[in-house]
Design a protein around this motif. Sequence first.
Motif, PDB file in Angstrom:
ATOM      1  N   GLU A   1     127.620  75.697 123.559  1.00  0.00           N
ATOM      2  CA  GLU A   1     128.408  76.805 123.007  1.00  0.00           C
ATOM      3  C   GLU A   1     129.063  77.616 124.134  1.00  0.00           C
ATOM      4  O   GLU A   1     130.215  78.031 124.018  1.00  0.00           O
ATOM      5  N   LEU A   2     128.352  77.814 125.230  1.00  0.00           N
ATOM      6  CA  LEU A   2     128.918  78.524 126.383  1.00  0.00           C
ATOM      7  C   LEU A   2     130.122  77.782 126.972  1.00  0.00           C
ATOM      8  O   LEU A   2     130.984  78.388 127.603  1.00  0.00           O
ATOM      9  N   GLU A   3     130.166  76.478 126.762  1.00  0.00           N
ATOM     10  CA  GLU A   3     131.286  75.672 127.259  1.00  0.00           C
ATOM     11  C   GLU A   3     132.442  75.614 126.267  1.00  0.00           C
ATOM     12  O   GLU A   3     133.432  74.942 126.513  1.00  0.00           O
ATOM     13  N   GLY A   4     132.298  76.298 125.131  1.00  0.00           N
ATOM     14  CA  GLY A   4     133.409  76.363 124.189  1.00  0.00           C
ATOM     15  C   GLY A   4     133.286  75.504 122.951  1.00  0.00           C
ATOM     16  O   GLY A   4     134.215  75.446 122.150  1.00  0.00           O
TER      17      GLY A   4
ATOM     18  N   GLU B   1     130.510  75.030 114.357  1.00  0.00           N
ATOM     19  CA  GLU B   1     130.685  73.998 113.323  1.00  0.00           C
ATOM     20  C   GLU B   1     130.439  72.604 113.901  1.00  0.00           C
ATOM     21  O   GLU B   1     129.729  71.797 113.311  1.00  0.00           O
ATOM     22  N   ASP B   2     131.004  72.331 115.085  1.00  0.00           N
ATOM     23  CA  ASP B   2     130.797  71.023 115.727  1.00  0.00           C
ATOM     24  C   ASP B   2     129.338  70.836 116.129  1.00  0.00           C
ATOM     25  O   ASP B   2     128.806  69.729 116.081  1.00  0.00           O
ATOM     26  N   LEU B   3     128.701  71.921 116.543  1.00  0.00           N
ATOM     27  CA  LEU B   3     127.323  71.828 117.012  1.00  0.00           C
ATOM     28  C   LEU B   3     126.332  71.548 115.893  1.00  0.00           C
ATOM     29  O   LEU B   3     125.235  71.064 116.156  1.00  0.00           O
ATOM     30  N   LYS B   4     126.710  71.813 114.658  1.00  0.00           N
ATOM     31  CA  LYS B   4     125.815  71.522 113.528  1.00  0.00           C
ATOM     32  C   LYS B   4     125.530  70.032 113.423  1.00  0.00           C
ATOM     33  O   LYS B   4     124.517  69.627 112.873  1.00  0.00           O
TER      34      LYS B   4
END
Length: 114
Positions: A17-20, A24-27
């Motif tokens: 997440e810190l990298e952008g 939604e994609d991380l789910k």
Amino acid sequence: MREYLKKDYKPLLNLLELEGESKEDLKQEDFEVNPTYILEGDGAIIGFFTYRVERHGYPHLVHFLIAKPFRNGMWALKMMMELKQLLRGERHKQFIVHASKKRPEILKIIDWYA
């Protein structure tokens, strides 16, 4: 380097997440299904990589991330050497790298290390 453990799920998502990466994609991330290896130092995650092998037999490097406080060529080289060793141990001679075209410097680094 060590293999992924369930306790690593949130910290790895936070790094992405810190990298952008979007929430939604991380789910969709499932580090347990694909081989994920973590480089640690003094109890902190220095970096990690994840790859998957698809039906055609080629491994795909999905994640290769070094946390910002540790970001330098030394850690990147160590992780790339570990990745290559793991893939050679699985009898792979090549691998496919997924990288954002928005970050041309990353593509140059990948080309040089890989």
